[in-house]
Design a protein around this motif. Structure first.
Motif, mmCIF file in Angstrom:
data_model
loop_
_atom_site.group_PDB
_atom_site.id
_atom_site.type_symbol
_atom_site.label_atom_id
_atom_site.label_comp_id
_atom_site.label_asym_id
_atom_site.label_seq_id
_atom_site.Cartn_x
_atom_site.Cartn_y
_atom_site.Cartn_z
ATOM 1 N N LYS A 1 -9.464 0.234 11.288
ATOM 2 C CA LYS A 1 -9.383 -1.073 11.959
ATOM 3 C C LYS A 1 -9.415 -0.895 13.476
ATOM 4 O O LYS A 1 -10.109 -1.623 14.183
ATOM 5 C CB LYS A 1 -8.108 -1.801 11.545
ATOM 6 C CG LYS A 1 -8.022 -2.118 10.073
ATOM 7 C CD LYS A 1 -6.661 -2.713 9.724
ATOM 8 C CE LYS A 1 -6.498 -2.869 8.217
ATOM 9 N NZ LYS A 1 -5.169 -3.387 7.852
ATOM 10 N N ASN A 2 -8.659 0.095 13.949
ATOM 11 C CA ASN A 2 -8.609 0.339 15.399
ATOM 12 C C ASN A 2 -9.957 0.823 15.929
ATOM 13 O O ASN A 2 -10.379 0.436 17.028
ATOM 14 C CB ASN A 2 -7.526 1.361 15.726
ATOM 15 C CG ASN A 2 -6.127 0.818 15.501
ATOM 16 O OD1 ASN A 2 -5.926 -0.404 15.507
ATOM 17 N ND2 ASN A 2 -5.158 1.693 15.299
ATOM 18 N N ASP B 1 -8.540 0.245 4.082
ATOM 19 C CA ASP B 1 -7.208 -0.271 4.423
ATOM 20 C C ASP B 1 -6.541 0.536 5.530
ATOM 21 O O ASP B 1 -5.473 0.165 6.023
ATOM 22 C CB ASP B 1 -6.295 -0.263 3.191
ATOM 23 C CG ASP B 1 -6.794 -1.210 2.113
ATOM 24 O OD1 ASP B 1 -7.293 -2.289 2.468
ATOM 25 O OD2 ASP B 1 -6.695 -0.850 0.926
ATOM 26 N N LYS B 2 -7.171 1.638 5.927
ATOM 27 C CA LYS B 2 -6.566 2.513 6.929
ATOM 28 C C LYS B 2 -6.508 1.830 8.300
ATOM 29 O O LYS B 2 -7.488 1.242 8.764
ATOM 30 C CB LYS B 2 -7.370 3.812 7.055
ATOM 31 C CG LYS B 2 -7.485 4.615 5.759
ATOM 32 C CD LYS B 2 -6.198 5.340 5.440
ATOM 33 C CE LYS B 2 -6.369 6.246 4.226
ATOM 34 N NZ LYS B 2 -5.136 6.990 3.901
ATOM 35 N N LEU B 3 -5.354 1.937 8.924
ATOM 36 C CA LEU B 3 -5.175 1.343 10.252
ATOM 37 C C LEU B 3 -6.121 1.967 11.265
ATOM 38 O O LEU B 3 -6.639 1.275 12.167
ATOM 39 C CB LEU B 3 -3.722 1.525 10.714
ATOM 40 C CG LEU B 3 -3.394 0.995 12.112
ATOM 41 C CD1 LEU B 3 -3.653 -0.506 12.205
ATOM 42 C CD2 LEU B 3 -1.944 1.323 12.478
ATOM 43 N N ASP C 1 -8.329 -6.150 5.841
ATOM 44 C CA ASP C 1 -6.944 -6.623 5.733
ATOM 45 C C ASP C 1 -6.490 -6.835 4.290
ATOM 46 O O ASP C 1 -5.439 -7.395 4.046
ATOM 47 C CB ASP C 1 -6.779 -7.944 6.505
ATOM 48 C CG ASP C 1 -6.961 -7.737 7.995
ATOM 49 O OD1 ASP C 1 -6.548 -6.681 8.490
ATOM 50 O OD2 ASP C 1 -7.540 -8.616 8.649
#
Length: 220
Positions: free
Chosen positions: A181-182, A176-178, A79
């Protein structure tokens, strides 16, 4: 014409009949003894397989637990640019390691393939065995979810979104890539499901083992 000694003839027939009966009984006893020995060996081997499976599932639960704890450690660094990303980055790559389920079913397969399952004439006992080993497919399905995420998403992410040259220069922006995270959160869910499945697998192994031990005690 010579008279037949009926008493003698009947006596001979009785003796022959008794001899055949005794021989048949001995053969039957020997066959039963042999079958019981084979059954005992199968029961002992099945119990060994179950012990190995229980141990393997416990190891998997520990592994899933460590991976879930790793995700808790990784998540805050996804994050924002926090200090220590260089060490956390290695943990991200370690997420690619998959936890596998290895069923210990060699003895059961030998029972089926050899036709020796017929040695066990208790229908409920055979049904119990079949149910237990059928559970392996359900466990594999729950484990496969992590394989699916790795094959469809994580591998592509590592290939297309991670620049190793940038990492060597101290740039960890890929974290930082979404999508990452997913992927991490999805893996957490698959680990939780697989862990619960492993726990149920252990319970089923323990119950099956009790039945096998009861059957084995009959031979002692």
């Amino acid at each position: 014409m010579k008279k037949i000694n009926w008493k003698y003839a009947v006596g001979e027939i009785i003796i022959v009949t008794i001899g055949i009966t005794i021989a048949f009984a001995i053969n039957q006893w020997a066959e039963n003894s042999k079958n019981n020995k084979v059954k005992k060996q199968y029961l002992q081997s099945l119990i060994v397989d179950l012990d190995s499976e229980i141990e393997g599932l416990h190891d998997n639960i520990d592994y899933f637990d460590r991976k879930m704890n790793t995700i808790h450690v990784i998540s805050p660094f996804l994050d924002g640019k926090k200090v220590g990303r260089d060490t956390i980055m290695r943990k991200v790559f370690n997420m690619a390691l998959i936890v596998n389920f290895r069923p210990h079913d060699a003895t059961y397969k030998a029972l089926i393939n050899s036709g020796d399952l017929k040695l066990f004439d208790d229908f409920d006992f055979k049904l119990m065995l079949e149910k237990h080993y059928a559970q392996h497919e359900l466990i594999k399905q729950d484990y496969y979810r992590q394989h699916n995420i790795m094959e469809k998403y994580f591998s592509d992410f590592l290939i297309y979104e991670v620049d190793t040259r940038q990492i060597r220069n101290g740039n960890y922006d890929f974290m930082d890539k979404l999508m990452l995270k997913n992927i991490i959160q999805s893996l957490y869910g698959t680990y939780l499901i697989a862990m619960k499945t492993a726990e149920k697998g252990i319970e089923d192994c323990e119950e099956t083992k009790k039945v096998l031990q009861t059957e084995l005690e009959a031979f002692n």
